[in-house]
Write a protein that holds these residues in place. Sequence first.
Motif, PDB file in Angstrom:
ATOM      1  N   HIS A  56      -5.687   3.272   6.817  1.00 17.56           N
ATOM      2  CA  HIS A  56      -5.842   4.562   6.151  1.00 17.56           C
ATOM      3  C   HIS A  56      -6.284   4.417   4.688  1.00 17.56           C
ATOM      4  O   HIS A  56      -6.776   5.376   4.079  1.00 17.56           O
ATOM      5  N   GLN A  57      -6.172   3.236   4.120  1.00 23.56           N
ATOM      6  CA  GLN A  57      -6.438   3.066   2.681  1.00 23.56           C
ATOM      7  C   GLN A  57      -7.837   3.531   2.241  1.00 23.56           C
ATOM      8  O   GLN A  57      -7.965   4.190   1.225  1.00 23.56           O
TER       9      GLN A  57
ATOM     10  N   LEU B 268       1.027   4.326  -2.866  1.00 21.74           N
ATOM     11  CA  LEU B 268       0.918   5.774  -2.674  1.00 21.74           C
ATOM     12  C   LEU B 268       2.123   6.482  -3.300  1.00 21.74           C
ATOM     13  O   LEU B 268       1.993   7.528  -3.936  1.00 21.74           O
TER      14      LEU B 268
ATOM     15  N   TYR C 277      -9.510   5.904   3.329  1.00 20.13           N
ATOM     16  CA  TYR C 277      -9.490   7.369   3.307  1.00 20.13           C
ATOM     17  C   TYR C 277      -8.783   7.847   2.037  1.00 20.13           C
ATOM     18  O   TYR C 277      -9.147   8.858   1.447  1.00 20.13           O
ATOM     19  N   HIS C 278      -7.781   7.092   1.624  1.00 17.19           N
ATOM     20  CA  HIS C 278      -7.079   7.437   0.387  1.00 17.19           C
ATOM     21  C   HIS C 278      -8.011   7.241  -0.816  1.00 17.19           C
ATOM     22  O   HIS C 278      -8.038   8.071  -1.725  1.00 17.19           O
TER      23      HIS C 278
ATOM     24  N   ASN D 147       0.831  -1.209   0.000  1.00 15.24           N
ATOM     25  CA  ASN D 147       0.000   0.000   0.000  1.00 15.24           C
ATOM     26  C   ASN D 147       0.866   1.261   0.000  1.00 15.24           C
ATOM     27  O   ASN D 147       0.551   2.256  -0.650  1.00 15.24           O
TER      28      ASN D 147
ATOM     29  N   ASP E  31     -10.218  10.147  -1.045  1.00 13.69           N
ATOM     30  CA  ASP E  31      -9.540  11.312  -1.637  1.00 13.69           C
ATOM     31  C   ASP E  31      -9.527  11.222  -3.163  1.00 13.69           C
ATOM     32  O   ASP E  31      -9.735  12.223  -3.850  1.00 13.69           O
TER      33      ASP E  31
END
Length: 420
Positions: A285-286, A222, A288-289, A218, A292
Amino acid sequence: MNSVCVLGLGYIGLPTASMLATHGFKVIGVDVNEKVLAKVRQGEPHIKEPGLKTLVEAAVKSGNLVVRSQPEPADAFIIAVPTPVTADRKADLSFVKMAAESILPILRVGNLVVLESTSPPGTTKEFLVPLLAQSGLNVGEELYVAYCPERVLPGKILKELVENDRVIGGINRESAEKARQLYSTFVEGKILLTDATTAEMVKLMENTYRDVNIALANEFALICEELGIDVWEAIELANRHPRVHIHNPGPGVGGHCIPIDPWFIVEKAPHRARLIKLSREINDHQPYHVLDIIIQLTKGILSPKVAILGVSYKGNVDDTRNSPARVLIQLLEEQGYSVAAHDPYVEEFEYELVSIEEAFRGADCAVVMADHDQYRYLEPESLGKLMRQRQVLDTRGVLNAIAWRNAGFHVKVLGSGKQA
Ligand code: SAJ
């Protein structure tokens, strides 16, 4: 050993109970959930898993598997109840406690008790043994106790239950040997004996290994997005190295094991488990990415609608526990998006599930969240006609991007910074 009482008829308990029953044991399957009991009593599994229906049906029809709401005397007891994580990220052992207490009055000299539930290191020796000692039996001499973690992959449970190697940790050698006798009746893989605490750690290490590796993938995703590189291509090429096996990036890590088990190590060694904790945070957190990216794709669109494809935690299963799609849908709704979700496997979900056409109808972006095989064969041309904007976000790297682009789609792939 002729009879086994299996406590907890979930993803592990039910296949194990049925497997034992079809291998000649008299099995008493115990669950606290009446709905589960009612279904299994009729030879029907309450979970979808390839081959499980046939196995449960055979086990019940043979008369070897009976289900009860309370445990009954048997030669061996297998505890396969959930060990969820609490809000402060500690193992909740209350179901293990309840299960152990429920067998106290019926334990007999020579019985074997096996804990299969994923547990922090030390649970068998420091938590289960003292509980079982309340039976009045001399634990280790009159009552044998072992920890034997399940290692089966949802989607391949029946195959892996038989074929995988099995680690058994006894509180003493006799206990481990007794458990080996039981499992060797259906396990074709190797049975490896150790002590209970090591076996508990082994289980946690396996799932933590996967979580940390997914976090690395992951993070690579990013970075590649920022550097204009396609992470999928880069991973494929890097994995040509004989000692490199990078995992797949994705929209987050779900299921009932991998997002939870690493916390049981953190609980026991909070100051040492730095990489493990960070990996959990990266994977959490993925979603949330993904949000985005969706916000970028739908910028300027009034009342945007998003189609979510796949709400289970991974491809080709019906399980939605800790599914990244659930987190994403909640985030999208908080942001004022209208969401339509589709899943070919899932029957019950907090959010309404619609047909694939309904999901695409009027949508400004379709987001592949689970790598169900069906999604590889979607027809972009006909689905595109239903949409308001032809945009698709593939968080699993499963779509044929060229076909979708040819159908006029703006295709965004998680982890790819390459301009189409
Ligand atoms: N995932 C990725 N990238 C990958 C692999 C998985 O993002 O490269 C995601 C999946 O989409 C899913 C999550 O991780 O959301 C977990 O899926 P999984 O297939 O890795 O694992 P589970 O939870 O279905 O099953 C795991 C298995 N553990 C290991 O492979 C070490 C299984 O063998 C265990 O028995 C099971 O946990 C369990 O019950 O503990």
